[in-house]
Design a protein around this motif. Sequence first.
Motif, short mmCIF file in Angstrom:
data_model
loop_
_atom_site.label_atom_id
_atom_site.label_comp_id
_atom_site.label_asym_id
_atom_site.label_seq_id
_atom_site.Cartn_x
_atom_site.Cartn_y
_atom_site.Cartn_z
N ALA A 237 0.84 -1.21 0.00
CA ALA A 237 0.00 0.00 0.00
C ALA A 237 0.87 1.25 0.00
O ALA A 237 0.60 2.22 -0.74
CB ALA A 237 -0.92 -0.01 1.22
N TRP A 238 1.93 1.25 0.81
CA TRP A 238 2.84 2.40 0.82
C TRP A 238 3.51 2.56 -0.55
O TRP A 238 3.68 3.69 -1.05
CB TRP A 238 3.90 2.22 1.90
CG TRP A 238 3.48 2.68 3.25
CD1 TRP A 238 3.30 1.93 4.36
CD2 TRP A 238 3.16 4.03 3.63
NE1 TRP A 238 2.89 2.71 5.42
CE2 TRP A 238 2.80 4.02 5.00
CE3 TRP A 238 3.14 5.25 2.94
CZ2 TRP A 238 2.45 5.16 5.69
CZ3 TRP A 238 2.78 6.40 3.64
CH2 TRP A 238 2.43 6.35 4.99
N LEU A 239 3.89 1.44 -1.14
CA LEU A 239 4.52 1.48 -2.45
C LEU A 239 3.61 2.13 -3.48
O LEU A 239 4.01 3.04 -4.22
CB LEU A 239 4.88 0.05 -2.88
CG LEU A 239 5.49 -0.16 -4.26
CD1 LEU A 239 6.81 0.56 -4.37
CD2 LEU A 239 5.69 -1.66 -4.52
N THR A 240 2.35 1.70 -3.52
CA THR A 240 1.40 2.24 -4.48
C THR A 240 1.08 3.71 -4.18
O THR A 240 1.02 4.55 -5.09
CB THR A 240 0.10 1.41 -4.46
OG1 THR A 240 0.42 0.05 -4.73
CG2 THR A 240 -0.88 1.91 -5.50
N THR A 241 0.89 4.03 -2.90
CA THR A 241 0.53 5.40 -2.52
C THR A 241 1.62 6.39 -2.90
O THR A 241 1.34 7.45 -3.48
CB THR A 241 0.29 5.47 -0.99
OG1 THR A 241 -0.76 4.58 -0.65
CG2 THR A 241 -0.07 6.88 -0.56
N LEU A 242 2.86 6.04 -2.60
CA LEU A 242 3.97 6.94 -2.91
C LEU A 242 4.11 7.14 -4.42
O LEU A 242 4.30 8.27 -4.91
CB LEU A 242 5.26 6.40 -2.33
CG LEU A 242 5.43 6.56 -0.81
CD1 LEU A 242 6.65 5.80 -0.33
CD2 LEU A 242 5.57 8.04 -0.46
#
Length: 576
Positions: A237-242
């Motif tokens: 999720a962090w990967l996609t959000t960033l």
Amino acid sequence: MTLVIEFIRPYRRAVAGALVALVFTAGITLSLGQGLRILVDQGLATESPENLAKAIGLFFILVLGLAFGSFARFYLVSWIGERVVADIRKRVFNHLIDLTPSFFEQNRALEIQSRFTADTTVLQSVIGSTVSIALRNTLMLIGGLGLLFITNAKLASIILLGFPLVIAPILFFGRRVRALSRLSQDRVADVGSYVGENLSQIKTVQAFNHQPHDRRFFAQVSEKAFDIARQRIRQRAWLTTLAISLVMGAVGIVIWIGGLDVISGQISPGELAAFVFYSLLVGVAAGAISEVIGELQRAAGSAARLFELLQTKPERGPAEGSGRLPTSVSGAIVLENLTFSYAGRDRQPALDQVCLAIEPGETVALVGPSGAGKSTLFDLLLGFYRLDAGSIRLDGVDTASVPLQDLRRCFALVPQNPALFHGTVADNIRYARPQASDAEIEQAARIAHADEFIRTLPEGYHTPLGDAGQGLSGGQKQRLAIARALLADAPVLLLDEATSALDAESEHLIQQAMPALTQGRTTLVIAHRLATVRDADRIAVFEEGKLLAVGRHDQLIQDNALYRRLARLQFREPRA
């Protein structure tokens, strides 16, 4: 992923077709930006209905091309995914069933089953979908960047400045996602193993009212799997959000700068519209790539678990060996200084320098306390383990040099707990010789005194059996196992406690079947009930892996203390 590529290689034509469809659809999608520019600059800006109609017509042509290209891409990629995973499943299964029992003693069979099902499902999803999404979005990203520079180099440079900020988190989080994906798959395998183990032993679970403990333990196993999955999801999720935030932030800045250029007259509205379209395309592609990288990492973990199984070498391959048995095997067996220890128990040999010669057609009973090495001897005869020392000779040929598939044709096994499989009664008898006719199956069943009860079943020989022969009594299962052994028609018969757990009537029926079963065959019988082997040609007495004595019942009563004690306990014979 090298081995995955190996499985894909035979389908190069399908891969080439999928790639052509992929490039075609990506090209059309990228062309939509130019169509949008024409629509704005030559259709709307000129206020000409004819130009607008031409622009709309071009748009519909591109849409139709995109639709047909997408059909070809989806079909071919999905077909490749299903085909490759079917091949992997076959390769893994074919490899597993040749591994020796020692491998399954050291690894939980249900965990292996989970790898076989869950991990191949992950691979199917990735090969049949995720890889296509990754390639399509990579083409969109590269093509979109190129068209961004063609449309407006100044604005494209601003977009490009944001890419290092996207790549860095992808590389950082990608490594963490891969490690967590492997760990997550292991925890999922633990869940599947625990469920399978308990459901297969449901009677024992319920008989001891063990459900509350199982519920608590399963909850712990499930929560561990969830905790690992939650960590993996958070990283993805962090990967996609960033990635999306950084790319779309850059797009927003570009729209602002481009809008100022349109107001000042430096670029046309159509150019800005096309540029915004390509910017969005690049942003969405970058976000999709960052998202599917997590799936690709998960697939890498699944592939690693599967290929661990494929890379496990059997101690002895089924076709390994240059020794050749005679065309007609008589069943003469010679054990010469036979020594064997199980892994981790080298100081306590299961068999220690056993020497025994068995004549063709002879019936030899193996007796002794539990753990004396009797069942181990059967395992060694069947080639399940390598000997530590000594040799086993069948008709004068060292069995260590004979291919296992040739060696095992010489033996028919009737185990203490017969292994029955999901299928019909006929299927289970035919297991010994798949090409046997219905008449041969029925004849074997009649000799084994199984035909009578089989014909009372709802569909006779075609009655489906549950897993492990559920619904049949112990005696019925044993008679089916005897019929199977008869059908095998092997020169050596191995009977492992064939009547130990049966009632008197079932034991009587099976004893009636024994003469036909042993006639003309070398027979080795493991028995705790000495009454069942009193009439054997010879009796071999084992204790703690050593062969203490060989002789007939009356002789051993006089000469061997262990046998005399066993006989006294069972027959209440007077002290010698």
